[in-house]
Motif scaffolding. Structure first.
Motif, PDB file in Angstrom:
ATOM      1  N   ARG A  32      28.525  11.526 -16.322  1.00 38.97           N
ATOM      2  CA  ARG A  32      28.498  11.004 -14.959  1.00 38.97           C
ATOM      3  C   ARG A  32      29.903  10.659 -14.512  1.00 38.97           C
ATOM      4  O   ARG A  32      30.579   9.843 -15.129  1.00 38.97           O
ATOM      5  N   ASP A  33      30.292  11.263 -13.416  1.00 41.36           N
ATOM      6  CA  ASP A  33      31.623  11.092 -12.848  1.00 41.36           C
ATOM      7  C   ASP A  33      31.472  10.362 -11.521  1.00 41.36           C
ATOM      8  O   ASP A  33      30.829  10.877 -10.593  1.00 41.36           O
ATOM      9  N   VAL A  34      32.021   9.159 -11.410  1.00 44.84           N
ATOM     10  CA  VAL A  34      31.837   8.369 -10.195  1.00 44.84           C
ATOM     11  C   VAL A  34      32.783   8.887  -9.110  1.00 44.84           C
ATOM     12  O   VAL A  34      33.997   8.871  -9.277  1.00 44.84           O
ATOM     13  N   VAL A  35      32.195   9.339  -8.003  1.00 43.15           N
ATOM     14  CA  VAL A  35      33.026   9.853  -6.916  1.00 43.15           C
ATOM     15  C   VAL A  35      33.040   8.915  -5.716  1.00 43.15           C
ATOM     16  O   VAL A  35      33.911   9.020  -4.856  1.00 43.15           O
ATOM     17  N   ASP A  36      32.109   7.996  -5.624  1.00 43.26           N
ATOM     18  CA  ASP A  36      32.165   6.965  -4.587  1.00 43.26           C
ATOM     19  C   ASP A  36      31.418   5.738  -5.099  1.00 43.26           C
ATOM     20  O   ASP A  36      30.263   5.832  -5.512  1.00 43.26           O
ATOM     21  N   GLY A  37      32.109   4.605  -5.082  1.00 46.89           N
ATOM     22  CA  GLY A  37      31.525   3.371  -5.594  1.00 46.89           C
ATOM     23  C   GLY A  37      32.255   2.840  -6.804  1.00 46.89           C
ATOM     24  O   GLY A  37      31.753   1.953  -7.507  1.00 46.89           O
ATOM     25  N   GLN A  38      33.458   3.358  -7.027  1.00 46.41           N
ATOM     26  CA  GLN A  38      34.184   2.956  -8.227  1.00 46.41           C
ATOM     27  C   GLN A  38      34.537   1.474  -8.231  1.00 46.41           C
ATOM     28  O   GLN A  38      34.401   0.794  -9.262  1.00 46.41           O
ATOM     29  N   GLN A  39      34.995   0.969  -7.095  1.00 44.81           N
ATOM     30  CA  GLN A  39      35.406  -0.434  -7.058  1.00 44.81           C
ATOM     31  C   GLN A  39      34.218  -1.362  -7.266  1.00 44.81           C
ATOM     32  O   GLN A  39      34.340  -2.409  -7.917  1.00 44.81           O
ATOM     33  N   ARG A  40      33.057  -0.977  -6.756  1.00 45.63           N
ATOM     34  CA  ARG A  40      31.852  -1.775  -7.001  1.00 45.63           C
ATOM     35  C   ARG A  40      31.505  -1.785  -8.486  1.00 45.63           C
ATOM     36  O   ARG A  40      31.209  -2.834  -9.069  1.00 45.63           O
ATOM     37  N   LEU A  41      31.565  -0.619  -9.110  1.00 40.35           N
ATOM     38  CA  LEU A  41      31.223  -0.546 -10.526  1.00 40.35           C
ATOM     39  C   LEU A  41      32.262  -1.245 -11.397  1.00 40.35           C
ATOM     40  O   LEU A  41      31.926  -1.866 -12.409  1.00 40.35           O
ATOM     41  N   ARG A  42      33.522  -1.159 -11.030  1.00 39.65           N
ATOM     42  CA  ARG A  42      34.552  -1.882 -11.787  1.00 39.65           C
ATOM     43  C   ARG A  42      34.288  -3.390 -11.727  1.00 39.65           C
ATOM     44  O   ARG A  42      34.426  -4.100 -12.736  1.00 39.65           O
ATOM     45  N   ALA A  43      33.928  -3.906 -10.552  1.00 38.69           N
ATOM     46  CA  ALA A  43      33.634  -5.330 -10.416  1.00 38.69           C
ATOM     47  C   ALA A  43      32.420  -5.705 -11.260  1.00 38.69           C
ATOM     48  O   ALA A  43      32.419  -6.745 -11.942  1.00 38.69           O
ATOM     49  N   ILE A  44      31.386  -4.871 -11.252  1.00 35.15           N
ATOM     50  CA  ILE A  44      30.178  -5.130 -12.031  1.00 35.15           C
ATOM     51  C   ILE A  44      30.493  -5.147 -13.524  1.00 35.15           C
ATOM     52  O   ILE A  44      30.076  -6.046 -14.263  1.00 35.15           O
ATOM     53  N   ILE A  45      31.243  -4.151 -13.987  1.00 33.92           N
ATOM     54  CA  ILE A  45      31.583  -4.063 -15.417  1.00 33.92           C
ATOM     55  C   ILE A  45      32.468  -5.240 -15.825  1.00 33.92           C
ATOM     56  O   ILE A  45      32.252  -5.867 -16.869  1.00 33.92           O
ATOM     57  N   ASP A  46      33.466  -5.556 -15.001  1.00 32.36           N
ATOM     58  CA  ASP A  46      34.355  -6.677 -15.329  1.00 32.36           C
ATOM     59  C   ASP A  46      33.581  -7.990 -15.388  1.00 32.36           C
ATOM     60  O   ASP A  46      33.833  -8.834 -16.261  1.00 32.36           O
ATOM     61  N   PHE A  47      32.649  -8.180 -14.473  1.00 30.66           N
ATOM     62  CA  PHE A  47      31.865  -9.418 -14.487  1.00 30.66           C
ATOM     63  C   PHE A  47      31.008  -9.494 -15.748  1.00 30.66           C
ATOM     64  O   PHE A  47      30.935 -10.543 -16.404  1.00 30.66           O
ATOM     65  N   ALA A  48      30.379  -8.385 -16.103  1.00 29.25           N
ATOM     66  CA  ALA A  48      29.535  -8.363 -17.299  1.00 29.25           C
ATOM     67  C   ALA A  48      30.342  -8.634 -18.562  1.00 29.25           C
ATOM     68  O   ALA A  48      29.819  -9.183 -19.542  1.00 29.25           O
ATOM     69  N   GLN A  49      31.617  -8.269 -18.551  1.00 32.60           N
ATOM     70  CA  GLN A  49      32.475  -8.474 -19.717  1.00 32.60           C
ATOM     71  C   GLN A  49      33.229  -9.803 -19.669  1.00 32.60           C
ATOM     72  O   GLN A  49      34.133 -10.038 -20.464  1.00 32.60           O
ATOM     73  N   ASP A  50      32.862 -10.665 -18.714  1.00 30.09           N
ATOM     74  CA  ASP A  50      33.496 -11.980 -18.549  1.00 30.09           C
ATOM     75  C   ASP A  50      34.954 -11.889 -18.116  1.00 30.09           C
ATOM     76  O   ASP A  50      35.728 -12.835 -18.299  1.00 30.09           O
ATOM     77  N   ASP A  51      35.345 -10.766 -17.523  1.00 27.87           N
ATOM     78  CA  ASP A  51      36.710 -10.599 -17.042  1.00 27.87           C
ATOM     79  C   ASP A  51      36.857 -10.928 -15.563  1.00 27.87           C
ATOM     80  O   ASP A  51      37.942 -10.760 -14.996  1.00 27.87           O
TER      81      ASP A  51
END
Length: 352
Positions: free
Chosen positions: A75-94
């Motif tokens: 899966r290659d993210v072509v739109d929504g990267q910043q949303r997913l980065r925020a989600i992943i960072d939050f889940a990782q306590d970053d």
């Protein structure tokens, strides 16, 4: 005739699914199609707040490549990267949520209550899969999306362009006081969807900052452009706007409900007149600032405003309020007509 090629597929996946794909290195945050600058902490916090409270967010576009030989997909993210980065960072306590999340300010994922952790992980994200699409097909997809998208109006453009203290202040004051616009049908629900409610409160902020000047999109564009740094007056302005709205709701209900003075451009000048007497207003483009006085009784103010409203309704261009009637039609956002209405309301409010 050949069967049509299936170019995309719409599905829903949970936040937990995306986190699993990221851990298994099955998710690529590809910058090739990134169309927006990096998100600020404010935008990232507001997105997580949206998820935790269960509100919708726009769908994600993935280029999903299916390998029929290895029976795998990537899966290659072509739109929504910043949303997913925020989600992943939050889940990782970053990511620590800031004040853009009122309920969860200062919170990390690990400090959330279990119920909110589960709500976060189970939150469903709409995903449009572009199946085995090459770059050309991806670009064609976005070209077609833009063809069918309604162009942004000035308020939507300002909201998209500026990630500033001012923009967020107007956003939150609109959230808090939208009830007033709805109660008196000052801005319709249909146009609120296009952010006319934000534009209304942006006009109030411009009056507080600059006094009686031109209104409208050009003036608000200038307001946003000139205030891209810190906005230290936010709390003071919040108190003044809330005070004026509360006073109008308590004392001018009949005027706002049943007369032409309930129109947005009139309510803005009613607001300016109240603010002038209570707190003072910058001179703006007035030749001179009128005297500030105590407010008269509500009954007296209603009588005077009723006379002004009646003059508009009867289109009385010969009577004592002819200048006000003329200023209540045509280019109502221009400083010339605004000044006439402002001075009329200042006089109507003043104790005799």
């Amino acid at each position: 005739m050949e069967a049509p090629v299936r170019r995309s597929s719409l599905q829903q996946f949970s936040v937990a699914d995306f986190l699993q794909w990221d851990r298994q290195q099955e998710l690529t945050l590809n910058p090739t199609f990134q169309r927006r600058p990096l998100w600020t902490p404010d935008a990232r916090s507001y997105l997580i707040d949206t998820i935790l409270l269960g509100y919708s967010m726009p769908k994600i576009y993935l280029r999903t490549t299916i390998n029929s030989k290895t029976l795998t997909s990537s899966r290659d993210v072509v739109d929504g990267q910043q949303r997913l980065r925020a989600i992943i960072d939050f889940a990782q306590d970053d990511l620590v949520l800031n004040r853009r999340s009122k309920q969860f300010m200062g919170v990390r994922y690990s400090s959330l209550d279990l119920a909110y952790q589960e709500a976060f992980l189970s939150y469903q994200i709409a995903v449009e899969h572009l199946i085995n699409a090459d770059d050309e097909a991806v670009l064609e997809t976005f070209a077609r999306l833009n063809t069918f998208t309604v162009p942004l109006n000035p308020a939507e453009l300002r909201h998209a362009m500026y990630d500033t203290e001012l923009r967020w202040f107007i956003f939150w004051i609109t959230e808090d006081l939208r009830w007033f616009l709805q109660r008196y049908d000052i801005v319709s629900v249909r146009t609120m969807v296009r952010m006319d409610d934000d534009a209304f409160f942006a006009e109030l902020v411009n009056l507080l900052l600059n006094g009686i000047v031109d209104g409208g999109a050009k003036a608000l564009d200038s307001l946003y452009r000139k205030n891209q740094e810190a906005f230290p007056r936010a709390e003071s302005f919040r108190d003044k706007i809330s005070d004026a709205i509360t006073w109008m709701d308590k004392n001018l209900m009949q005027i706002l409900t049943d007369t032409p003075l309930g129109r947005p451009y009139q309510v803005q000048m009613l607001f300016a007149a109240y603010i002038h007497h209570l707190y003072g207003l910058p001179q703006g483009r007035l030749t001179e600032i009128p005297e500030r006085r105590e407010l008269d009784s509500s009954d007296a103010i209603l009588i005077r405003l009723g006379e002004l409203a009646a003059a508009i309704e009867s289109e009385n261009v010969e009577g004592p309020h002819r200048a006000f009637v003329a200023a209540s039609s045509g280019a109502t956002i221009r400083v010339k007509s605004r000044s006439v209405r402002f001075l009329a309301f200042v006089a109507a409010f003043a104790a005799r």
